[in-house]
Design an enzyme around this catalytic site. Structure first.
Site, PDB file in Angstrom:
ATOM      1  CG  HIS A  64      -1.940   1.081   1.244  1.00 43.32           C
ATOM      2  ND1 HIS A  64      -3.104   1.011   1.972  1.00 43.32           N
ATOM      3  CD2 HIS A  64      -1.971   2.284   0.623  1.00 43.32           C
ATOM      4  CE1 HIS A  64      -3.805   2.119   1.797  1.00 43.32           C
ATOM      5  NE2 HIS A  64      -3.125   2.922   0.989  1.00 43.32           N
ATOM      6  CG  HIS A 110      -1.163   6.147  -2.663  1.00 35.24           C
ATOM      7  ND1 HIS A 110      -2.287   5.980  -3.439  1.00 35.24           N
ATOM      8  CD2 HIS A 110      -1.486   5.689  -1.425  1.00 35.24           C
ATOM      9  CE1 HIS A 110      -3.260   5.464  -2.691  1.00 35.24           C
ATOM     10  NE2 HIS A 110      -2.798   5.269  -1.466  1.00 35.24           N
ATOM     11  CG  HIS A 146      -7.639   3.342  -0.662  1.00 39.25           C
ATOM     12  ND1 HIS A 146      -6.931   2.854  -1.723  1.00 39.25           N
ATOM     13  CD2 HIS A 146      -6.763   4.081   0.067  1.00 39.25           C
ATOM     14  CE1 HIS A 146      -5.676   3.287  -1.637  1.00 39.25           C
ATOM     15  NE2 HIS A 146      -5.540   4.039  -0.566  1.00 39.25           N
ATOM     16  CD  GLU A 194      -7.645   6.669   4.333  1.00 40.97           C
ATOM     17  OE1 GLU A 194      -8.168   6.669   3.190  1.00 40.97           O
ATOM     18  OE2 GLU A 194      -6.554   7.222   4.585  1.00 40.97           O
ATOM     19  CG  ASP A 228      -1.639   5.636   2.625  1.00 38.86           C
ATOM     20  OD1 ASP A 228      -1.862   5.387   1.430  1.00 38.86           O
ATOM     21  OD2 ASP A 228      -2.506   6.108   3.391  1.00 38.86           O
ATOM     22  CG  ASP A 229      -0.041   8.904   0.411  1.00 39.63           C
ATOM     23  OD1 ASP A 229       0.066   8.851  -0.826  1.00 39.63           O
ATOM     24  OD2 ASP A 229      -1.062   8.555   1.025  1.00 39.63           O
TER      25      ASP A 229
HETATM   26  N1  HPA Z   1      -6.658   7.309   0.938  1.00 45.25           N
HETATM   27  C1  HPA Z   1      -7.317   7.700  -0.140  1.00 45.25           C
HETATM   28  N2  HPA Z   1      -6.719   8.219  -1.186  1.00 45.25           N
HETATM   29  C2  HPA Z   1      -5.392   8.341  -1.183  1.00 45.25           C
HETATM   30  C3  HPA Z   1      -4.653   7.958  -0.091  1.00 45.25           C
HETATM   31  C4  HPA Z   1      -5.327   7.400   1.027  1.00 45.25           C
HETATM   32  O1  HPA Z   1      -4.745   7.010   2.057  1.00 45.25           O
HETATM   33  N3  HPA Z   1      -3.358   8.229  -0.391  1.00 45.25           N
HETATM   34  C5  HPA Z   1      -3.332   8.734  -1.629  1.00 45.25           C
HETATM   35  N4  HPA Z   1      -4.559   8.812  -2.124  1.00 45.25           N
HETATM   36 ZN    ZN Z   2      -3.718   4.787   0.319  1.00 48.90          ZN
END
Ligand code: HPA
Ligand code: ZN
Length: 342
Positions: free
Chosen positions: A20, A22, A200, A203, A281-282
């Site tokens: 996971h 991006h 996703h 969240e 994630d990011d």
């Molecule tokens: N959630 C939804 N969209 C996203 C995320 C995330 O954690 N990271 C980058 N785009």
């Molecule tokens: Zn994500």
């Protein structure tokens, strides 16, 4: 007796997959400024420090606003190559030996960047990374759920000539108000075309969003899925069916899904027998690459050596690698932990 310092070392060095991630979320402020200058793109921030100070988020949307804005510096094949290569160097230092990164084609094609430029920059970096670092990969493209489903379908069409290098489809961006129902047709088509499917869910959304994402989109994995823990029947189903959840602990704290990491449900997920994995994630925005996510969970959730081994195993078992390649990665995990015991 294993000392905490040794656990930290294990977390950093153990072979692991990242599922996971991006790629646009690995854009560090320094590279953003370099690409802005190279491409003549103005950023509203005057310095790297000012941009980094903007990384203080209230929720998912406040993050997405900065993430999409900064992504505008990405223009050329070379930009996507450098972005991906920089991530792979960091991932390799964190013990990552397999990665299934996401990219958001619509973020770039909407600005006039060619789909093929994006893909070829990313893929050539992934190929070079495989040769240089020994990192295997499967690439996943995400549809933006806050954009019309017709745009997702057009993106799927654009991806058909790249089926040999794009393994799967995902669904990201603002979850609340953009439920899975709108994407049933595009997911059905994507699965018919042979793409693996992930999305996703849960969240900022609910346990019911996770359930409907599984039932309607036919996904093999759920990204995040932390709110599934609110529903005992769903927890039981996820554990029974071994549905992987790609959990991102530092992301969840940064975007205030949980106020502190100590409240994060990862520990409870493992205790419930859910196939959880740990991911970043990011990472350029959330304060840590994948190994730092593991280390933070050791500190705040008391993860043990056995938990780390389970999470390392889960990361490969949840991957889209064929059985023989999974087995080879899993053998490396076992060899690593055996050597630790010797
Ligand atoms: N959630 C939804 N969209 C996203 C995320 C995330 O954690 N990271 C980058 N785009
Ligand atoms: Zn994500």
């Amino acid at each position: 007796m294993t000392t905490p310092a040794t656990l930290m070392e294990i977390a950093t060095r153990m072979p692991k997959a990242e599922l996971h991630l991006h790629l646009e979320g690995t854009l560090e402020p320094e590279l953003a400024f370099e690409l802005a200058a190279r491409n003549g793109v103005g950023l509203r921030f005057s310095s790297v420090e000012e941009l980094r100070r903007a990384y203080d988020f209230d929720d998912l949307q406040s993050f997405l606003d900065v993430y999409y804005e900064t992504a505008e510096v990405l223009r050329t094949r070379q930009d996507f190559y450098e972005l991906t290569a920089a991530y792979l160097r960091r991932a390799s230092a964190d013990g990552v030996t397999h990665v299934e990164p996401f990219f958001d084609p619509q973020t770039h094609t909407a600005r006039g960047v060619e789909f093929g430029e994006v893909v070829s920059g990313i893929v050539s970096a992934l190929r070079d990374g495989a040769a240089e670092h020994g990192i295997t990969w499967r690439l996943i493209m995400c549809f933006l759920r806050d954009q019309p489903a017709a745009d997702a379908m057009a993106t799927l069409q654009a991806a058909l000539p790249y089926r040999d290098v794009i393994a799967g489809v995902g669904l990201d961006s603002a979850e609340v108000g953009n439920p899975p129902e709108a994407f049933v047709e595009v997911y059905t088509r994507a699965r018919e075309e042979g793409f693996a499917a992930v999305a996703h869910a849960g969240e900022e959304g609910t346990a019911d969003d996770v359930r409907r994402t599984l039932d309607l989109l036919g996904v093999a994995r759920i990204e995040h899925g932390v709110h599934a823990m609110d529903d005992p029947a769903l927890v039981e189903r996820l554990a029974r069916d071994r549905v992987p959840l790609t959990v991102c602990p530092l992301s969840n704290v940064k975007l205030r899904v949980y106020e502190t990491l100590a409240e994060h449900p990862l520990r409870r997920m493992l205790d419930a027998g859910i196939m959880a994995t740990v991911n970043s994630d990011d990472p350029a925005y959330f304060g840590g690459y994948v190994a730092e996510n593991y280390r933070a969970c050791i500190r705040e959730l008391g993860l043990s050596r056995d938990d780390l081994r389970t999470l390392a195993r889960n990361s490969f078992e949840a991957s889209f690698l064929p059985a023989a390649e999974k087995a080879a990665h899993l053998a490396h995990v076992e060899a690593f932990f055996s050597a630790m015991e010797a």
